[in-house]
Design an enzyme around this catalytic site. Structure first.
Site, PDB file in Angstrom:
ATOM      1  N   ASP A  87       0.862  -1.174   0.000  1.00  0.00           N
ATOM      2  CA  ASP A  87       0.000   0.000   0.000  1.00  0.00           C
ATOM      3  C   ASP A  87       0.905   1.233   0.000  1.00  0.00           C
ATOM      4  O   ASP A  87       2.085   1.146   0.334  1.00  0.00           O
ATOM      5  CB  ASP A  87      -0.885  -0.039   1.252  1.00  0.00           C
ATOM      6  N   THR A 121       0.023   4.806   1.343  1.00  0.00           N
ATOM      7  CA  THR A 121      -0.063   5.641   2.537  1.00  0.00           C
ATOM      8  C   THR A 121       0.220   4.827   3.801  1.00  0.00           C
ATOM      9  O   THR A 121      -0.439   3.838   4.076  1.00  0.00           O
ATOM     10  CB  THR A 121      -1.455   6.291   2.647  1.00  0.00           C
ATOM     11  N   ASP A 134      -1.476  -1.105   6.200  1.00  0.00           N
ATOM     12  CA  ASP A 134      -1.609  -0.631   7.577  1.00  0.00           C
ATOM     13  C   ASP A 134      -3.010  -0.153   7.938  1.00  0.00           C
ATOM     14  O   ASP A 134      -3.254   0.268   9.062  1.00  0.00           O
ATOM     15  CB  ASP A 134      -0.617   0.509   7.841  1.00  0.00           C
TER      16      ASP A 134
END
Length: 834
Positions: free
Chosen positions: A520, A522, A721
Site C-alpha cells: 500500500d 499511505t 496498515d
C-alpha cells in the site's frame, strides 16, 4: 439430547481439540463442541449418557482433564490460589517437539506422547517487584528495605526462585553425577577383562565381580535413570512409542539378561558363557547407555534454555517499579499498581514502565530492543512511548494508556510464545516418518537378532543380542522431532529482536516462497503523516478560508489520516468549527454531508461523479499539476458545483527505496496498489523505481488483485496498515501489517513489523530464508543419522571390514544427535537479517 458440562484443565486450543476428540469417541455421542473461553463442552447424544462415562474417557486418556456438571464446577479462585502458591514458574508448559500441536500443560513433567521434559513458557509477570526478607526469618516479606519485626536485623533482597527450566536442569545434573559415580567403577571392572593377567580376577573370582557390578548398577537403574523406564512404560501403555521405548527395551533387556545370568547361569546355553563358566553380563552396557542418555538429556535441557533466550531478553526489559504522581507527590509503586490514565514520571536512564503518551517534557528514547533499530528516537509532547524502551538524558511525564497484558511488550512476548509453539507445514514430513519410526526400529532389531543368531559367528547369540540392543539404542526419533520446532523457536525470537513479529511457523515457511509483494502507499511506503500544503479555490464566491471551513466541517467526523491532517491545519489557521449533518463516508471515494444547509462533498474524481459535480478541463489541469509531484488532491463540491481543493503531501520514508531495491534483487516482484489517483501513484512509483503500480484501488479491487495473482500461481505477500487493507491481507498468502497501523490490519496479518517500514519486509524475507535453510539442515542430519546409524548398528559393515558398533558408542551417538540438532538451530541467534 444435548447437555453442557464444565471442563477443567484446558489451557489452549490444543487442549480444546484434544478434549473434543476424546469425548467424541464415547459411544452414542453425535457431536461435541468445546468452548475454551467458557471451559464448557456441549455434547449431543442419541440417548442419555452418564457423566461417569465421560469422566472415564478423559481419565483413560491420561487424566489431564476432568468433566463436571455445571453446578459442580470446581472453585476457580481456589485453583488459582493453589497454582500461585506453588513454585511452577509461569504455570504454562509445552512439549518442545509440539507432539500435540499448541497444547500446553499447567505443571512440569513429561510429554505424554514423546516422553521429553516439558519446557516452561516464558511470560511477563507484572507482580515481580523486588521483595525484601530477613536472613533469620525468611517468612518475613516486605516490599522495601527496613528491619525485621521479629529480630530487628536489616532486611535483604529476596533471591529469585529458580525457574522450572533451571530446576529440571539441576535435577538432571544431580542424577547425572550420581549415575556417573556408580557407572564408572562398573565400566572399569568390565573393561579390565581386556588387560592381560587381569589383576581384578586375581583378587576375586569373576562371579563376585559380576555381583559387585550388579549392586553398583542398582542406583543407576532404579534411581538416576528410572524415569526413562517410566516413560517407556507410559509410551507402551498409551500406544505412542517413542525414543524412551527403544531405550527402555534396549537397556532393560541388557540389564534383565545380566541379572538372570547371575541368578540362573545353568539355564543359559554355553554360547552365553565365559571360559570360567559365568554368563556374559552387560551391566556396564546398560549403565553406560543410561548414563550417556542422561547426559544427552542434560545437554538438551541446557540447550533448550538458550532457544528461548530472545523471550528472556524481552522479559528483562520490563521494569518492576515506576514513579507515579499522586496529588503532586512522587510515589514509587509496583507495575501492577498502575492504571490507565495515571501520570508517571520517567527519569534519565529509566525504562518506560507502560505504554502511553508524553504529557509534559521531551527526550530521546532507545527503542532498539523492540524495533531492532539502534538510533534513539526523539520524542516530544503527545508522542507515544512503549514499555521496556529506555529513556535518554531528560525527564518527562507520561500518561498511561495501556498497562499489564495490553502493552506492546506483553503482546510481543505473547505473540512470540504462540508462534514458537506453532507447527510449520514442513514438519508434516517428520511426523509421517516418526509415526512408523519406532515400530520399524523394533522390527529391525528383532531381524538383526535372528540374522546374527542363525548366521553369525560364534558366540552367535552374544553377537545377536549386542547388535540388536545397539539398533534399539542408536535410533533417535527425537532428533527428527526437534528438527523443525527448535529452528522455529530460535528464528521467531530472532525476528522479535529485530522488530519482526511472526504469528506462526507457517508464515515463516510461506514467506520463504513469496515471489510477489503488494504494498500500500499511505503509511506503508510513505510516513503516513500527511500534512496540508495548500488550500485552493475554483470559485470567486468562496475564498480559501471558507473552503477550509467546509472541508473541516466534513472531516471532523472522519478517522482517515488525510482528514486528521486537514482538521489540524484548520486549527492552526484559526478556522471556526461548523458541524456537518447527514454525514456519510463513501468507501474509496470520499465523504459527504450538509453544512450550513448546503450539500457538501469532498474526495476524489469518483466522489465528484457520485454527487454529479463536474470537474472542468481547467480544474483538471491544475489538479494534475500537483498530482505529478506525488501529492494527493481532494476536491470540494458545494450543491453540486466544484468550488475548491486541498493539496496534501505525505513524505516517502527514507527506507522505502532501499528496501524495495533489496527485495527486487531477491527476485521479488513489488507492486504498489493505492486508492490514490494515477498521477500521484505514478510520481511515487517513479521515485521508488517501481515498474508496476495500480491506482484508484478500492478495498475490493485490492482483494481481487490478490486473488488474480494467486490464480496465476504467484505466492503473494501483502503489506498494509489500514482497515481498507484488511481483506487483502487476509486473502494473501502472507499478510504483513505495519505496527504503526490499525489493530484490524495487524489482526489480519501473519507478520507484523513493529517499526512499520518496508526494511522490515526485507528482514522478514531474510529471516524466513535462514530459518527454512536451518530446518532443512536439521532434517537432513536427523534422517541421514538414522539412515546410516541403524544399518551400521545392525552390523552391515562386519562382513566387509569386521566392524561392529558397541551399544555404548551407539548411546553416545544417539545422545549427541539431538544436541547437534539444537546446536545447529542456535546458530540462528547470530544470523544477520540486514
Amino acid at each position: 439430547m444435548t447437555h453442557t458440562y464444565h471442563i477443567s484443565g484446558m489451557s489452549c486450543n490444543g487442549c480444546r481439540n484434544h478434549v473434543q476428540k476424546t469425548l467424541s469417541k464415547v459411544q452414542g455421542v453425535n457431536d461435541v463442541q468445546v468452548d475454551l473461553g467458557k471451559a464448557e463442552a456441549t455434547i449431543e447424544m442419541e440417548s442419555h449418557i452418564s457423566l461417569e462415562a465421560f469422566q472415564k474417557a478423559l481419565k483413560d486418556d491420561g487424566g489431564h482433564y476432568s468433566i463436571h456438571s455445571l453446578h459442580d464446577r470446581p472453585n476457580q479462585d481456589a485453583q488459582k490460589k493453589e497454582k500461585q502458591s506453588g513454585d511452577s514458574g509461569t504455570g504454562v508448559f509445552y512439549c518442545p517437539m509440539h507432539c500435540e500441536g499448541d497444547k500446553t500443560y499447567d505443571k512440569p513433567g513429561d510429554c505424554p506422547v514423546c516422553g521429553m521434559d516439558l519446557v516452561e513458557e516464558q511470560n511477563l509477570n507484572t507482580s515481580s517487584a523486588e521483595q525484601w526478607t530477613c536472613p533469620m526469618h525468611p517468612e518475613i516479606l516486605e516490599d522495601g528495605p527496613g528491619s525485621c519485626p521479629i529480630c530487628g536485623m536489616d532486611l535483604v533482597p529476596k533471591a529469585p526462585d529458580l525457574s522450572a527450566e533451571e530446576k529440571t536442569y539441576q535435577r538432571l545434573l544431580r542424577k547425572f553425577w550420581i549415575a556417573t559415580a556408580f557407572t564408572l567403577p562398573i565400566f572399569i571392572i568390565a573393561m579390565s577383562e581386556m588387560i592381560p593377567n587381569n589383576p581384578l580376577t586375581q583378587a576375586l573370582d569373576l562371579k563376585y565381580w559380576n555381583w559387585i557390578q550388579f549392586l553398583l548398577s542398582i542406583p543407576v537403574v532404579f534411581y538416576a535413570t528410572w524415569m526413562f523406564f517410566e516413560r517407556a512404560y507410559n509410551s507402551i501403555r498409551r500406544r505412542s512409542p517413542n525414543m524412551f521405548t527403544l531405550i527402555g527395551i534396549g537397556a532393560g533387556v541388557a540389564w534383565i539378561f545380566s541379572f538372570f545370568g547371575l541368578l540362573f547361569p545353568d539355564v543359559f546355553p554355553d554360547q552365553f558363557k565365559t571360559e570360567s563358566g559365568t554368563v556374559h553380563v552387560y551391566f556396564e552396557a546398560a549403565t553406560v547407555i543410561l548414563t550417556l542418555v542422561l547426559l544427552g538429556q542434560l545437554l538438551e535441557a541446557r540447550a533448550h534454555g538458550k532457544t528461548n533466550e530472545a523471550v528472556k531478553a524481552l522479559l528483562k526489559l520490563a521494569p518492576n517499579v515506576a514513579t507515579k504522581i499522586v496529588e503532586g507527590e512522587e510515589v514509587r509503586v509496583s507495575i501492577d499498581e498502575i492504571s490507565v490514565g495515571d501520570i508517571l514520571k520517567v527519569k534519565p536512564g529509566e525504562k518506560i514502565p507502560v505504554d502511553g503518551v508524553i504529557s509534559s517534557g521531551a527526550s530521546t528514547i532507545d527503542e532498539s530492543m523492540v524495533t531492532g533499530e539502534p538510533i534513539p528516537v526523539n520524542k516530544a509532547e503527545h508522542d507515544k512511548v512503549s514499555s521496556g524502551t529506555i529513556n535518554g538524558n531528560q525527564t518527562f511525564l507520561m500518561k498511561a494508556e495501556k498497562v499489564g497484558s495490553d502493552t506492546l511488550l506483553s503482546q510481543i512476548i505473547h505473540m512470540v510464545n504462540d508462534a514458537s509453539r506453532s507447527r510449520a507445514p514442513i514438519q508434516n514430513l517428520a511426523d509421517r516418518v516418526s509415526a512408523y519410526f519406532v515400530p520399524a526400529v523394533v522390527v529391525i532389531s528383532l531381524l538383526t537378532f535372528v540374522v546374527w543368531a542363525l548366521w553369525g559367528p560364534d558366540p552367535a547369540y552374544v553377537y545377536a543380542m549386542v547388535n540388536a540392543v545397539a539398533v534399539l539404542i542408536i535410533a533417535c526419533p527425537c532428533a527428527l522431532g526437534l528438527a523443525t520446532p527448535m529452528s522455529v523457536m530460535v528464528g521467531v525470537g530472532k525476528g522479535a529482536q529485530n522488530g519482526v513479529l511472526v504469528k506462526n511457523a507457517e508464515a515463516i515457511e510461506k514467506m520463504n516462497k513469496v515471489d510477489t509483494l503488494i504494498v500500500d502507499k499511505t503509511g506503508t511506503i510513505t510516513e503516513g503523516k500527511p500534512s496540508v500544503e495548500k488550500v485552493g479555490s475554483f470559485n470567486k464566491q468562496f475564498d480559501e478560508k471558507e473552503i477550509l471551513q467546509f472541508i473541516n466541517a466534513l472531516n471532523q467526523n472522519s478517522e482517515h489520516p488525510l482528514a486528521e491532517a486537514t482538521v489540524q491545519y484548520g486549527k492552526e489557521k484559526g478556522i471556526n468549527n461548523v458541524s456537518a449533518e447527514q454525514f456519510e463516508a463513501v468507501t474509496g471515494k470520499g465523504v459527504e454531508g450538509k453544512v450550513n444547509n448546503k450539500k457538501v462533498a469532498l474526495g476524489n474524481a469518483k466522489m465528484m461523479d457520485h454527487v454529479r459535480a463536474v470537474i472542468t478541463e481547467e480544474m483538471q489541469e491544475e489538479i494534475i499539476s500537483f498530482q505529478k509531484k506525488g501529492k494527493t488532491v481532494s476536491v470540494l463540491s458545494v450543491d453540486g458545483n466544484v468550488v475548491g481543493y486541498v493539496v496534501i503531501g505525505d513524505q516517502i520514508k527514507e527506507s522505502s527505496a532501499r528496501a524495495i531495491k533489496a527485495l527486487q534483487e531477491k527476485g521479488i516482484k513489488v507492486i504498489m496498489m493505492t486508492g490514490d489517483n494515477e498521477n500521484t501513484a505514478r510520481a511515487v512509483a517513479s521515485e521508488l523505481g517501481l515498474n508496476d503500480f495500480r491506482a484508484g484501488m478500492l478495498p475490493a479491487d485490492k482483494l481481487d488483485a490478490v486473488k488474480s495473482l494467486q490464480s496465476e500461481g504467484k505466492i503473494v505477500a501483502m503489506a498494509g496498515d489500514g482497515i481498507n487493507d484488511a481483506p487483502a491481507l487476509a486473502q494473501s498468502d502472507v499478510g504483513i501489517a505495519m505496527g504503526t497501523g490499525t489493530d484490524v490490519a495487524i489482526e489480519s496479518a501473519m507478520i507484523t513489523l513493529i517499526k512499520g517500514d518496508l526494511s522490515g519486509i526485507a528482514k522478514a524475507k531474510n529471516l524466513s530464508t535462514r530459518v527454512m535453510k536451518n530446518i532443512r539442515q536439521n532434517l537432513f542430519f536427523a534422517l541421514g543419522y538414522n539412515t546410516l546409524g541403524i544399518p551400521i548398528a545392525a552390523g552391515i559393515l562386519f562382513p566387509f571390514f569386521g566392524i561392529l558398533l558397541s551399544p555404548m558408542i551407539a548411546a553416545l551417538a544417539m545422545s549427541f544427535s539431538s544436541v547437534s540438532v539444537i546446536g545447529n538451530a542456535l546458530r540462528l541467534r547470530s544470523a544477520s537479517l540486514a
